[in-house]
Design an enzyme around this catalytic site. Sequence first.
Site, PDB file in Angstrom:
ATOM      1  N   SER A 147       0.852  -1.190   0.000  1.00  0.00           N
ATOM      2  CA  SER A 147       0.000   0.000   0.000  1.00  0.00           C
ATOM      3  C   SER A 147       0.887   1.238   0.000  1.00  0.00           C
ATOM      4  O   SER A 147       1.666   1.431  -0.924  1.00  0.00           O
ATOM      5  CB  SER A 147      -0.950  -0.027   1.203  1.00  0.00           C
ATOM      6  OG  SER A 147      -1.852   1.050   1.161  1.00  0.00           O
ATOM      7  N   HIS A 196      -2.731  -1.042  -3.449  1.00  0.00           N
ATOM      8  CA  HIS A 196      -3.924  -0.231  -3.239  1.00  0.00           C
ATOM      9  C   HIS A 196      -3.886   0.996  -4.146  1.00  0.00           C
ATOM     10  O   HIS A 196      -3.019   1.857  -4.013  1.00  0.00           O
ATOM     11  CB  HIS A 196      -4.023   0.213  -1.775  1.00  0.00           C
ATOM     12  CG  HIS A 196      -4.248  -0.915  -0.832  1.00  0.00           C
ATOM     13  ND1 HIS A 196      -3.865  -0.864   0.492  1.00  0.00           N
ATOM     14  CD2 HIS A 196      -4.815  -2.139  -1.009  1.00  0.00           C
ATOM     15  CE1 HIS A 196      -4.194  -2.001   1.089  1.00  0.00           C
ATOM     16  NE2 HIS A 196      -4.769  -2.791   0.202  1.00  0.00           N
ATOM     17  N   ASP A 239      -4.416  -4.790   6.029  1.00  0.00           N
ATOM     18  CA  ASP A 239      -4.839  -5.600   4.890  1.00  0.00           C
ATOM     19  C   ASP A 239      -3.715  -6.544   4.472  1.00  0.00           C
ATOM     20  O   ASP A 239      -2.577  -6.121   4.288  1.00  0.00           O
ATOM     21  CB  ASP A 239      -5.232  -4.694   3.714  1.00  0.00           C
ATOM     22  CG  ASP A 239      -5.862  -5.477   2.571  1.00  0.00           C
ATOM     23  OD1 ASP A 239      -6.547  -6.477   2.855  1.00  0.00           O
ATOM     24  OD2 ASP A 239      -5.684  -5.072   1.408  1.00  0.00           O
TER      25      ASP A 239
END
Length: 368
Positions: free
Chosen positions: A181, A207, A303
């Site tokens: 990310s 992401h 995540d």
Amino acid sequence: MNAKIKVLLVDDSAVVRQVLQQVLERDKNIEVIGAAADPIFAQLRMSKQWPDVIVLDVEMPRMDGITFLKKLMAERPTPVVMCSTLTSKGAQTSMKALAAGAVAVVAKPAVGVKEYLESAAGELIMEIKAAAKANMRNMPAATASAQSMALPAKFSADAVIPLRTGGVIAGANKIAALGTSTGGTQALEYVLTRLPRNCPGIVIVQHMPEKFTAAFAERLNSICELEILEAESGHQVAPGRALIAPGGKHMLLRRSGAQYFVEIMSGPPVNRHRPSVDVLFRSVAQAAGRNALGVIMTGMGDDGAKGLLEMRNAGALTIGQDERSCIVYGMPKEAAKIGAVTREISLERIPQCVLDMGASLTASAQRG
């Protein structure tokens, strides 16, 4: 009590500056120390008080955001969150911002900006908080993540792919799954540009919002030996190829005999992200098991942590990027906390680790 994050807003729209200041100051941990109409005024404001994070528009009079960003990174690297329109042109500009040193890029629509910012403040605030934690010493020329601004409810991977035990076929191709990310575009560029065409097939979740991932994949494809593609349903995962999940969609690994391919699907955001690393990692655990390598890299939040644990429990090799080399040590930290990481290594060692572990997987498959 922790000090507030000092934020400077730079945007030529008075409406955007006003709305941004209002929505950001709703958070008790953020203080807007100034709002400037262009980079020239911003520099005057910064001479009085230096911000922790700068929220910077791309297109402005007198000096555009990219030029200012390059100047800032050369003189005094500071976390910058860029705002870019959600268009094809905006996606290309976002890649330039990431290459110039932006920590994150958030998308805004070409019209209805005021209403959009008011309804989507949560994601921008999350990006600012992640940027404030960025280790700028690890921020070379290229960097960061781009995200859509809506902050949805937090679902688990169960909302997209049911938990089950997968089988493993001896002789199936080896595969590497990477999840990242904030700080991820810089980290992925470092890893992928150092891998040869005979490396394992790779699936990636970074992401990023819709329209941005295609530009990211195109840029990487132009500088890597590997074939880098924005994934489409049915794309085969093959040696020398890396597939990047498209923004706004989940990517799952599927198997047909000893071959792997990907499925692109909708579904609710998982851990507030779509694509989600947890969704990819769970599907890899089920489809590939011990034939896989999982790598969780720089990024804010958790995540991928649970999905990586599922990969490890399925027999996969799992590694996490270490704190020293992360831009934001969040996702690897959360994965390590729950025992999902076999070992942590620096970013510099990840490319060779992919090759070494790929060779060991091949040897294991041949013995099996």
